[in-house]
Design a protein around this motif. Structure first.
Motif, PDB file in Angstrom:
ATOM      1  N   ASP A   1     -22.655  17.161  -5.779  1.00  0.00           N
ATOM      2  CA  ASP A   1     -22.765  16.386  -6.914  1.00  0.00           C
ATOM      3  C   ASP A   1     -21.807  17.098  -8.104  1.00  0.00           C
ATOM      4  O   ASP A   1     -21.314  18.135  -8.258  1.00  0.00           O
ATOM      5  CB  ASP A   1     -24.187  16.870  -7.098  1.00  0.00           C
ATOM      6  CG  ASP A   1     -25.113  16.428  -6.247  1.00  0.00           C
ATOM      7  OD1 ASP A   1     -25.468  15.171  -5.927  1.00  0.00           O
ATOM      8  OD2 ASP A   1     -25.435  17.340  -5.535  1.00  0.00           O
TER       9      ASP A   1
ATOM     10  N   ASN B   1     -27.454  13.201  -3.835  1.00  0.00           N
ATOM     11  CA  ASN B   1     -28.579  13.140  -4.283  1.00  0.00           C
ATOM     12  C   ASN B   1     -29.744  13.105  -3.448  1.00  0.00           C
ATOM     13  O   ASN B   1     -30.995  12.234  -3.469  1.00  0.00           O
ATOM     14  CB  ASN B   1     -29.064  11.847  -5.178  1.00  0.00           C
ATOM     15  CG  ASN B   1     -30.249  11.503  -6.099  1.00  0.00           C
ATOM     16  OD1 ASN B   1     -30.404  12.614  -6.883  1.00  0.00           O
ATOM     17  ND2 ASN B   1     -30.512  10.288  -6.447  1.00  0.00           N
TER      18      ASN B   1
ATOM     19  N   TYR C   1     -31.984  15.086  -2.423  1.00  0.00           N
ATOM     20  CA  TYR C   1     -33.132  15.901  -2.887  1.00  0.00           C
ATOM     21  C   TYR C   1     -33.433  15.781  -4.418  1.00  0.00           C
ATOM     22  O   TYR C   1     -34.153  16.694  -4.932  1.00  0.00           O
ATOM     23  CB  TYR C   1     -32.978  17.427  -2.517  1.00  0.00           C
ATOM     24  CG  TYR C   1     -32.860  17.928  -0.980  1.00  0.00           C
ATOM     25  CD1 TYR C   1     -33.858  17.800  -0.101  1.00  0.00           C
ATOM     26  CD2 TYR C   1     -31.544  17.766  -0.413  1.00  0.00           C
ATOM     27  CE1 TYR C   1     -33.662  18.054   1.057  1.00  0.00           C
ATOM     28  CE2 TYR C   1     -31.397  17.965   0.972  1.00  0.00           C
ATOM     29  CZ  TYR C   1     -32.494  18.184   1.592  1.00  0.00           C
ATOM     30  OH  TYR C   1     -32.257  18.311   2.970  1.00  0.00           O
TER      31      TYR C   1
ATOM     32  N   ASN D   1     -31.076  15.615  -6.440  1.00  0.00           N
ATOM     33  CA  ASN D   1     -30.103  16.593  -7.273  1.00  0.00           C
ATOM     34  C   ASN D   1     -29.335  15.874  -8.518  1.00  0.00           C
ATOM     35  O   ASN D   1     -28.907  16.401  -9.404  1.00  0.00           O
ATOM     36  CB  ASN D   1     -29.113  17.224  -6.673  1.00  0.00           C
ATOM     37  CG  ASN D   1     -28.923  16.541  -4.956  1.00  0.00           C
ATOM     38  OD1 ASN D   1     -30.031  16.123  -4.424  1.00  0.00           O
ATOM     39  ND2 ASN D   1     -27.904  16.885  -4.468  1.00  0.00           N
TER      40      ASN D   1
ATOM     41  N   MET E   1     -24.576  23.396 -11.975  1.00  0.00           N
ATOM     42  CA  MET E   1     -24.806  22.735 -10.624  1.00  0.00           C
ATOM     43  C   MET E   1     -24.927  23.941  -9.586  1.00  0.00           C
ATOM     44  O   MET E   1     -24.145  24.835  -9.709  1.00  0.00           O
ATOM     45  CB  MET E   1     -23.760  21.778  -9.947  1.00  0.00           C
ATOM     46  CG  MET E   1     -23.430  20.441 -11.193  1.00  0.00           C
ATOM     47  SD  MET E   1     -25.043  19.567 -11.185  1.00  0.00           S
ATOM     48  CE  MET E   1     -25.122  18.912  -9.442  1.00  0.00           C
TER      49      MET E   1
ATOM     50  N   GLU F   1     -27.143  21.414  -4.077  1.00  0.00           N
ATOM     51  CA  GLU F   1     -28.036  20.529  -4.200  1.00  0.00           C
ATOM     52  C   GLU F   1     -29.309  20.505  -5.071  1.00  0.00           C
ATOM     53  O   GLU F   1     -30.521  20.235  -4.879  1.00  0.00           O
ATOM     54  CB  GLU F   1     -28.757  20.120  -2.762  1.00  0.00           C
ATOM     55  CG  GLU F   1     -27.792  19.796  -1.587  1.00  0.00           C
ATOM     56  CD  GLU F   1     -28.095  19.424  -0.110  1.00  0.00           C
ATOM     57  OE1 GLU F   1     -27.863  18.413   0.095  1.00  0.00           O
ATOM     58  OE2 GLU F   1     -28.868  20.608   0.252  1.00  0.00           O
ATOM     59  N   HIS F   2     -28.981  21.026  -6.198  1.00  0.00           N
ATOM     60  CA  HIS F   2     -29.681  21.446  -7.278  1.00  0.00           C
ATOM     61  C   HIS F   2     -29.023  21.499  -8.569  1.00  0.00           C
ATOM     62  O   HIS F   2     -27.682  22.059  -8.475  1.00  0.00           O
ATOM     63  CB  HIS F   2     -31.002  22.239  -7.068  1.00  0.00           C
ATOM     64  CG  HIS F   2     -30.527  23.546  -6.522  1.00  0.00           C
ATOM     65  ND1 HIS F   2     -31.622  24.351  -5.768  1.00  0.00           N
ATOM     66  CD2 HIS F   2     -29.345  24.091  -6.457  1.00  0.00           C
ATOM     67  CE1 HIS F   2     -30.792  25.487  -5.407  1.00  0.00           C
ATOM     68  NE2 HIS F   2     -29.770  25.362  -5.829  1.00  0.00           N
TER      69      HIS F   2
ATOM     70  N   CYS G   1     -35.127  22.607 -14.436  1.00  0.00           N
ATOM     71  CA  CYS G   1     -34.269  22.535 -13.065  1.00  0.00           C
ATOM     72  C   CYS G   1     -34.933  21.429 -12.260  1.00  0.00           C
ATOM     73  O   CYS G   1     -35.878  20.807 -12.566  1.00  0.00           O
ATOM     74  CB  CYS G   1     -34.401  23.788 -12.401  1.00  0.00           C
ATOM     75  SG  CYS G   1     -33.940  25.317 -13.179  1.00  0.00           S
TER      76      CYS G   1
ATOM     77  N   GLY H   1     -34.023  18.993  -8.282  1.00  0.00           N
ATOM     78  CA  GLY H   1     -33.439  19.069  -6.892  1.00  0.00           C
ATOM     79  C   GLY H   1     -34.166  19.551  -5.715  1.00  0.00           C
ATOM     80  O   GLY H   1     -35.457  20.012  -5.773  1.00  0.00           O
TER      81      GLY H   1
ATOM     82  N   GLN I   1     -39.593  19.881  -4.158  1.00  0.00           N
ATOM     83  CA  GLN I   1     -38.527  19.384  -4.535  1.00  0.00           C
ATOM     84  C   GLN I   1     -38.715  18.570  -5.959  1.00  0.00           C
ATOM     85  O   GLN I   1     -39.826  17.900  -5.899  1.00  0.00           O
ATOM     86  CB  GLN I   1     -37.460  18.455  -3.902  1.00  0.00           C
ATOM     87  CG  GLN I   1     -38.187  17.223  -3.313  1.00  0.00           C
ATOM     88  CD  GLN I   1     -37.512  16.280  -2.450  1.00  0.00           C
ATOM     89  OE1 GLN I   1     -36.961  16.797  -1.232  1.00  0.00           O
ATOM     90  NE2 GLN I   1     -37.316  15.038  -2.423  1.00  0.00           N
TER      91      GLN I   1
END
Length: 506
Positions: free
Chosen positions: A363, A379, A381, A383, A409, A412-413, A425, A427, A441
């Protein structure tokens, strides 16, 4: 690891690291390296003592633990463990002190009255009948430090690094490739350790799942340390890991630096990008897939004021704030509406103007001059933070209407600091890395618990950290999430789904 595989080589490398960590039995809270056994005893039977680390550094009031391993042949009695040559103000306790099996934990503590100095402690194992074996533990008692003030923190893989306002660098956590930078490769370091060499840095960088680090000095020279599998340390070699900061070859003077999973990019004073490390899917933007163990000119047709290296791709901002990306296009990370890779820069769609940009393996996110956040990419999760799990190949507004001053970044979050200092936060959250006290998540920005006010945050593979706002000239660092290698820096290996203060020598 979460989600799809960004490339076979990255998965293989990550899997190898996880397997290696799973078989580690040594827990060390100081710093050190493995040593050879010393064997004692005469006649039938033999006894050997080995230490998980032969060196330890403690500040007054601090403590460290090292594993003592016994190897016995034809000796069935308990082994009594003792320590000789303890200096005043230093205590040592074995758990257990009489060993019927093969291991014991030696906890050494430097009390507040311990004087600075170097000492050789003799660890002795004695079996019935007088058969003995010894090993030396070199202990350094350091000068107690005053409360530090911090400029920034960076998180990646299982490692964390922080920079004081005076430019001193400290790292902790996973260290199997020397990425803590303290001169050894002990598997984990559970409290902050000064990076070797006495350098001062303007900025530091860690990749979201990688095992190396880089720092940029105030004179523009770059130094890197840790894993060098792809030549990402930039010192002209490939495959030679470094456990202390090593100068990037070529003598370039850079004004900014960004660390990706297996490549690094920086900008010179004339706004020209230079990259080194892995270029197998076009992360250099020079029209080739040829990597380099030293800096080479990248994205040659662009002049940039900001650059962000990710997982096989890179993005940058022009002086006017226009976004460009190049390299792997999977999941829409280039932001141009497609999913194909590009060996040269392509413009980010939408005509938006950005003030800062950050990316990871899947991402990219960017902040406008007024703090609005836009993200694009995988995306799976949440993110991207838009309330969905729909892949986005063009910039998409992060939900909630918040304005941010800092955004980073992770794997994945993402985490960001909103105007006013509160951290949010979103993701993937399987080990509490979002700091909201759950493992659920989040598809939109969710507040980090604790009511802390931050000046910046950073998030990596499975943990995150933030530097709090200054109060009376000092501040603190808090971390949350996974902690199997001591990456939270609190002296333990216990995970936490809420912020926990990093433990600094006092």
């Amino acid at each position: 690891m979460h989600g799809p595989i960004r490339s076979t080589i990255y998965r293989s490398r990550r899997a190898a690291e996880l397997v290696a960590l799973a078989v580690v039995t040594v827990v060390q809270q100081g710093c050190g390296s493995n040593g050879n056994d010393e064997i004692g005893g005469l006649g039938s039977g033999s006894l050997a003592v080995s230490l998980g680390s032969k060196t330890m550094s403690l500040a007054p009031g601090d403590s460290g633990t090292v594993t003592v391993t016994l190897t016995r042949v034809d000796i069935n009695s308990d082994i009594a463990l003792t320590v000789e040559n303890l200096p005043a103000g230093v205590t040592a306790v074995f758990d257990p002190p009489n060993v019927s099996g093969t291991t014991s934990a030696l906890r050494v503590r430097a009390t507040a009255s311990a004087a600075p100095g170097n000492h050789d402690l003799l660890v002795r194992g004695t079996a019935s009948g007088g058969k003995t074996a010894t090993q030396t533990l070199s202990l350094s008692v350091t000068t107690a430090t005053s409360q530090l003030a911090f400029k920034s923190v960076v998180v990646g893989g299982s490692t964390t690094c922080a920079l004081t306002t005076t430019g001193a660098a400290y790292c902790w956590g996973g260290n199997r490739n020397g990425q803590v930078g303290n001169g050894n490769t002990s598997p984990s370091v559970v409290t902050p350790t000064a990076v070797s060499g006495g350098f001062t840095f303007e900025s530091l960088g860690l990749p979201d799942i990688g095992t190396f680090a880089c720092g940029l000095r105030d004179d523009g020279t770059a130094y890197c340390w840790g894993s060098n599998f792809f030549g990402q340390l930039g010192d002209g070699t490939i495959g030679t890991d470094r456990s202390t900061p090593t100068a990037v070859a070529g003598g370039l003077k850079l004004h900014s630096l960004s660390v990706g999973e297996a490549h690094v990019c920086g900008l010179t004073a004339d706004s020209v990008a230079h990259c080194w490390g892995d270029n197998g899917i076009g992360a250099f933007g020079d029209g080739t897939i040829k990597g380099s163990a030293s800096p080479v000119a990248a994205a040659p047709d662009l002049r940039l004021r900001a650059i962000a290296a990710g997982g096989g791709f890179t993005c940058g901002l022009t002086g006017a704030g226009a976004g460009y990306c190049w390299g792997s296009g999977g999941f829409g990370v280039l932001g141009n509406g497609g999913v194909e890779k590009s060996l040269t820069p392509v413009g980010v769609a939408g005509g938006l103007s950005f003030d800062s940009i950050a990316n990871s393996g899947f991402d990219t996110c960017a902040l406008s001059a007024t703090g609005e956040a836009y993200c694009w990419g995988q995306n799976f999760y949440g993110n991207v933070g838009d309330g969905t799990t729909t892949q986005r190949s063009v910039p998409t507004a992060v939900a909630g209407g918040l304005r941010f001053t800092n955004l980073r970044m992770g794997y994945e979050h993402a985490c960001a600091v909103a105007v006013g200092g509160a951290a949010y936060c979103w993701g993937v959250n399987s080990v509490g890395s979002l700091g909201d006290g759950t493992q659920t998540q989040r598809l939109t920005p969710t507040p980090v618990l604790g009511g802390l006010k931050f000046q910046n945050v950073s998030i990596g593979d499975s943990h995150a950290c933030g530097v709090t706002e200054m109060v009376g000239g000092t501040n603190d660092i808090y971390c949350w999430g996974q902690n199997s290698s001591g990456e939270l820096g609190d002296g333990t290996t216990t995970a936490s789904g809420t912020p926990r203060k990093v433990r600094w020598p006092q």
